[in-house]
Scaffold this motif. Structure first.
Motif, PDB file in Angstrom:
ATOM      1  N   GLN A   1      -6.792  -3.029   0.329  1.00  0.00           N
ATOM      2  CA  GLN A   1      -6.208  -3.585   1.552  1.00  0.00           C
ATOM      3  C   GLN A   1      -6.948  -4.837   2.005  1.00  0.00           C
TER       4      GLN A   1
ATOM      5  N   MET B   1      -3.546   5.504  -7.809  1.00  0.00           N
ATOM      6  CA  MET B   1      -4.167   5.546  -6.475  1.00  0.00           C
ATOM      7  C   MET B   1      -4.440   6.981  -6.028  1.00  0.00           C
TER       8      MET B   1
ATOM      9  N   ASN C   1      -8.335   2.518  -1.660  1.00  0.00           N
ATOM     10  CA  ASN C   1      -7.397   2.123  -0.626  1.00  0.00           C
ATOM     11  C   ASN C   1      -7.953   0.996   0.252  1.00  0.00           C
TER      12      ASN C   1
ATOM     13  N   MET D   1       0.831  -1.210   0.000  1.00  0.00           N
ATOM     14  CA  MET D   1       0.000   0.000   0.000  1.00  0.00           C
ATOM     15  C   MET D   1       0.862   1.256   0.000  1.00  0.00           C
TER      16      MET D   1
ATOM     17  N   GLU E   1       0.311   3.855  -2.972  1.00  0.00           N
ATOM     18  CA  GLU E   1      -0.147   5.218  -2.675  1.00  0.00           C
ATOM     19  C   GLU E   1       0.700   6.285  -3.364  1.00  0.00           C
TER      20      GLU E   1
ATOM     21  N   PRO F   1      -8.486   7.551  -4.389  1.00  0.00           N
ATOM     22  CA  PRO F   1      -8.175   7.224  -2.990  1.00  0.00           C
ATOM     23  C   PRO F   1      -9.205   6.295  -2.341  1.00  0.00           C
TER      24      PRO F   1
END
Length: 151
Positions: free
Chosen positions: A97, A86, A93, A77, A81, A90
């Motif tokens: 995950q 990404m 995210n 991640m 990011e 956003p």
């Protein structure tokens, strides 16, 4: 410290919790022992040394089980990011995950449960002296005992 190090704090907490919680919850087994058997399944007695071995195996398995799902996703991640993809999305995210952690758990859980056999063994010489003497006094003494390590 770099921000990535902060992402490993939950792993440290989970590992520490496993190291404390499992022995605490199984403390009765440490004090009273767990059943030990010969290769034919005959119960030979209870051993707290076998319990300590079983609990140590379970702690190691649980920490290893948490490792891939709590170490690799923060690294992935952190890398993702920084990517423009990404930054523009956003909201992806959390779903990414969850998918990455889920992926690791699907494989890590059975693999880590299988690190040690469910029916573990240890040498009679590693048992308590009184249990060693009891086993040596049997008509057909054994040199290894078996016990259920638990999960």
């Amino acid at each position: 410290m770099p921000p990535l190090v902060g992402r490993f704090v939950p792993f440290t907490a989970v590992a520490a919790a496993n190291c404390i919680n499992i022995p605490f919850m199984r403390s009765r087994e440490i004090m009273q022992g767990i059943p030990v058997f010969d290769s034919k399944g005959r119960r030979l007695g209870e051993s707290s040394n076998a319990a300590k071995s079983a609990i140590a195996q379970v702690v190691i398995s649980r920490v290893c089980m948490a490792t891939p799902g709590m170490i690799f996703p923060p690294i992935l991640m952190s890398w993702l990011e920084e990517k423009q993809f990404m930054k523009a999305r956003p909201w992806l995210n959390a779903p990414i995950q969850v998918l990455v952690v889920g992926f690791f758990l699907v494989f890590a859980t059975p693999f880590c449960c299988a690190l040690f056999p469910q029916k573990s063994s240890m040498a009679v010489s590693s048992l308590e002296k009184d249990l060693q003497e009891k086993i040596k006094a049997l008509p057909d003494p054994v040199d290894r005992v078996y016990f259920n390590k638990g999960l």
